[in-house]
Write an enzyme that holds these catalytic residues in place. Structure first.
Site, PDB file in Angstrom:
ATOM      1  N   ASP A 114       0.837  -1.204   0.000  1.00  0.00           N
ATOM      2  CA  ASP A 114       0.000   0.000   0.000  1.00  0.00           C
ATOM      3  C   ASP A 114       0.870   1.250   0.000  1.00  0.00           C
ATOM      4  O   ASP A 114       1.187   1.816   1.046  1.00  0.00           O
ATOM      5  CB  ASP A 114      -0.989  -0.006   1.159  1.00  0.00           C
ATOM      6  CG  ASP A 114      -2.174  -0.920   0.912  1.00  0.00           C
ATOM      7  OD1 ASP A 114      -2.219  -1.572  -0.150  1.00  0.00           O
ATOM      8  OD2 ASP A 114      -3.060  -0.994   1.787  1.00  0.00           O
TER       9      ASP A 114
ATOM     10  N   ASN B  64      -3.362  -4.235  -1.442  1.00  0.00           N
ATOM     11  CA  ASN B  64      -4.622  -4.100  -2.179  1.00  0.00           C
ATOM     12  C   ASN B  64      -4.750  -2.765  -2.892  1.00  0.00           C
ATOM     13  O   ASN B  64      -5.408  -2.665  -3.940  1.00  0.00           O
ATOM     14  CB  ASN B  64      -5.820  -4.310  -1.249  1.00  0.00           C
ATOM     15  CG  ASN B  64      -5.803  -3.399  -0.042  1.00  0.00           C
ATOM     16  OD1 ASN B  64      -4.873  -3.463   0.779  1.00  0.00           O
ATOM     17  ND2 ASN B  64      -6.814  -2.551   0.103  1.00  0.00           N
TER      18      ASN B  64
ATOM     19  N   HIS C 177       1.386  -8.512   2.747  1.00  0.00           N
ATOM     20  CA  HIS C 177       0.534  -7.364   3.066  1.00  0.00           C
ATOM     21  C   HIS C 177      -0.516  -7.692   4.112  1.00  0.00           C
ATOM     22  O   HIS C 177      -0.675  -6.961   5.098  1.00  0.00           O
ATOM     23  CB  HIS C 177      -0.150  -6.824   1.814  1.00  0.00           C
ATOM     24  CG  HIS C 177      -0.910  -5.552   2.064  1.00  0.00           C
ATOM     25  ND1 HIS C 177      -0.296  -4.392   2.520  1.00  0.00           N
ATOM     26  CD2 HIS C 177      -2.234  -5.259   1.969  1.00  0.00           C
ATOM     27  CE1 HIS C 177      -1.203  -3.452   2.672  1.00  0.00           C
ATOM     28  NE2 HIS C 177      -2.392  -3.946   2.362  1.00  0.00           N
TER      29      HIS C 177
ATOM     30  N   HIS D  50     -10.213  -5.729   8.938  1.00  0.00           N
ATOM     31  CA  HIS D  50      -9.613  -6.828   8.177  1.00  0.00           C
ATOM     32  C   HIS D  50      -9.435  -8.094   9.014  1.00  0.00           C
ATOM     33  O   HIS D  50      -8.534  -8.899   8.756  1.00  0.00           O
ATOM     34  CB  HIS D  50      -8.270  -6.395   7.588  1.00  0.00           C
ATOM     35  CG  HIS D  50      -8.349  -5.146   6.767  1.00  0.00           C
ATOM     36  ND1 HIS D  50      -9.169  -5.038   5.668  1.00  0.00           N
ATOM     37  CD2 HIS D  50      -7.718  -3.943   6.896  1.00  0.00           C
ATOM     38  CE1 HIS D  50      -9.025  -3.831   5.135  1.00  0.00           C
ATOM     39  NE2 HIS D  50      -8.168  -3.149   5.864  1.00  0.00           N
TER      40      HIS D  50
ATOM     41  N   HIS E 153      -1.608  -3.581   5.989  1.00  0.00           N
ATOM     42  CA  HIS E 153      -3.048  -3.688   5.728  1.00  0.00           C
ATOM     43  C   HIS E 153      -3.901  -3.096   6.851  1.00  0.00           C
ATOM     44  O   HIS E 153      -4.791  -2.285   6.585  1.00  0.00           O
ATOM     45  CB  HIS E 153      -3.411  -5.151   5.500  1.00  0.00           C
ATOM     46  CG  HIS E 153      -4.712  -5.360   4.797  1.00  0.00           C
ATOM     47  ND1 HIS E 153      -5.151  -4.564   3.764  1.00  0.00           N
ATOM     48  CD2 HIS E 153      -5.678  -6.310   4.968  1.00  0.00           C
ATOM     49  CE1 HIS E 153      -6.314  -4.998   3.324  1.00  0.00           C
ATOM     50  NE2 HIS E 153      -6.663  -6.061   4.041  1.00  0.00           N
TER      51      HIS E 153
ATOM     52  N   HIS F 102      -4.497  -0.605   9.776  1.00  0.00           N
ATOM     53  CA  HIS F 102      -3.886   0.691  10.061  1.00  0.00           C
ATOM     54  C   HIS F 102      -3.716   0.897  11.563  1.00  0.00           C
ATOM     55  O   HIS F 102      -4.285   1.800  12.187  1.00  0.00           O
ATOM     56  CB  HIS F 102      -4.715   1.813   9.441  1.00  0.00           C
ATOM     57  CG  HIS F 102      -4.846   1.690   7.963  1.00  0.00           C
ATOM     58  ND1 HIS F 102      -5.780   2.367   7.224  1.00  0.00           N
ATOM     59  CD2 HIS F 102      -4.150   0.921   7.065  1.00  0.00           C
ATOM     60  CE1 HIS F 102      -5.668   2.040   5.947  1.00  0.00           C
ATOM     61  NE2 HIS F 102      -4.684   1.171   5.829  1.00  0.00           N
TER      62      HIS F 102
END
Length: 476
Positions: free
Chosen positions: A188, A226, A311, A321, A348, A350
């Site tokens: 990312d 992603n 990730h 997630h 992934h 945060h």
């Protein structure tokens, strides 16, 4: 007694604690707004001069660290694809020729993307390099790693989910101050996919200029997340990773990979494996077959530290997630344990989270433990998806805190892993606290391979022989 003292002297641990209690930090971040930096901000400044190179970044260019790939963009026309380089400032004794490409994304037309491989470099050497032509040329430098070897010290930085907000800028500036020599990036990058139409490509350009103050001077080891997929059928863009793959090359062929999204490198005393969370990874797929072979190639006598980047985290107690990494965990966790992986870094989510050594391999749907259990053979899993992007923090953790979770906090920051020798490394997670860097979580990472009883005895004998040769026993 003497051997215990000698081993302890290797560690430099007087101010670093081993964590042994589960902690959910109560720290509340008074963050900068999670909005991207305006386009006219100096962080995105275009270098002066006609057709001047911009968005300069380097990555490792081979398997063992004796090559780099240098990339840059010109906007008006293709520039000289040559890189001049040497070991003295302003003296460029050598040169290498590269190539350029460009592409379109919707109606956006990229600049001319130049890439040049420089090979046969000397280890542990500072190189200066120049790109571009005439008055618009620009000069930078980088340093090669020490020769691959079991006791080669090295300091890595770990960053994920960076984006291009003021929080991102804080993370980047703090990382640059850390003294780390290479970034392990866990996916990312730009978050350009938060935009539409031509602004997608535009925000890839601004991110390239944004990170240049680090990426032009040291390798960033890339992995895709992603937000690199850029699947936008409403714009007619349906080829995944189109922007990312044009801009960020990787040395995948050096590790016999068939795809730039998964590959491996050796750097100093570390063997680093990059996996793709968004490519097929189940049994018999190309990535699965490649990883099976690559793990067999790892030589812990030469590269004791085995590090995996991906990730999507395999262990995550955040509501964001949650369980997304479960399918990859089911496929690869047993391999990580068997091959004694030391640490797995992911992004992934945060927020920040670190695990204890736990595993969930003793379960087969009908029997066994249905929850993770302590496992000394397991790697430590660390989530560092807290670089600072515009989506903001993932502040809701599941309760109660799982037993496998050692420390977790919803804040922005970056990590460093400083390898001292073949047995010990020191890890820090550094929080961005109102613009200041604060070391918040730290521990000593014990090497999984050299931690075994048999190999420890072998190492003790090796150390004693070195000390006798050096006449150092008299000072102990």
């Amino acid at each position: 007694m003497l051997l215990h003292f000698l081993l302890a002297s290797f560690v430099f641990l007087s101010s670093v604690k081993d964590g042994n209690a589960r902690i959910t930090s109560s720290f509340v971040r008074s963050e900068f707004p999670s909005t991207d930096i305006p386009l006219d901000h100096e962080a995105f400044a275009v270098p002066k001069g006609y057709n001047a190179p911009q968005q300069v970044h380097i990555t490792q260019g081979d398997y063992d660290g004796k090559a780099v790939i240098i990339s840059w963009v010109t906007t008006e026309e293709p520039s000289n694809c040559k890189v001049e380089y040497g070991t003295s400032e302003n003296k460029f004794q050598s040169s290498a020729d590269g190539s350029f490409t460009n592409y379109t994304f919707y109606q956006y037309k990229s600049g001319f993307i130049h890439q040049c491989l420089i090979e046969d470099l000397e280890y542990d050497t500072k190189y200066y390099y120049r790109i571009g032509s005439g008055d618009s040329s620009r000069e930078f430098w980088f340093k090669t790693p020490p020769k691959v070897g079991p006791d080669a010290p090295y300091k890595f930085g770990i960053i994920g989910d960076l984006g291009q907000t003021f929080n991102s800028l804080s993370t980047l500036d703090h990382y640059i101050e850390s003294g780390a020599e290479t970034v392990l990036f866990v996916g990312d990058l730009s978050y350009a996919d938060r935009y539409k139409y031509n602004d997608v490509g535009l925000r890839w350009d601004t991110w390239g200029r944004f990170v240049e103050k680090s990426t032009a001077y040291q390798p960033w080891i890339w992995s895709a997340g992603n937000h690199e997929i850029d699947y936008m059928p409403y714009m007619g863009e349906v080829v995944p990773f189109r922007n990312y793959l044009h801009r960020f090359p990787t040395p995948f062929m050096a590790s016999t990979s068939s795809n730039p999204l998964w590959y491996a490198i050796r750097r100093a005393s570390a063997h680093i494996i990059v996996l793709s969370s968004y490519s097929p990874f189940v049994k018999y797929t190309p990535q699965w077959r490649w990883l099976q072979d690559e793990l067999k190639r790892v030589d812990r006598e030469k590269t004791p530290w085995l590090i995996v980047l991906m990730h999507v985290p395999l262990y995550n107690s955040n509501e964001a997630h949650f369980m997304e990494g479960e399918s990859m965990r089911a496929v690869y966790e047993s391999w990580f344990i068997h091959h004694k992986v030391d640490v797995v870094f992911a992004g992934h989510v945060h927020a920040y989270e670190r695990s204890y050594r736990y595993s969930n391999v003793d379960y087969n749907i009908t029997s066994g433990h249905w929850y993770p259990v302590p496992d000394k053979a397991a790697p430590i899993y660390i989530t560092v998806g807290d670089g600072g992007n515009q989506e903001g923090l993932a502040s809701r953790f599941t309760e109660p805190q799982p037993e496998y979770s050692a420390f977790r906090e919803a804040s922005y920051g970056h990590s460093t892993l400083e390898i001292k020798n073949r047995t010990h490394a020191i890890y820090h997670w550094n929080r961005n606290d109102d613009g200041k860097k604060v070391e918040t979580d730290s521990f000593v990472l014990h090497n999984q391979y050299w931690g075994s009883h048999r190999r420890r005895r072998k190492l003790n004998k090796h150390l004693l022989m070195r000390l006798f040769d050096a006449g150092s026993l008299t000072t102990v």
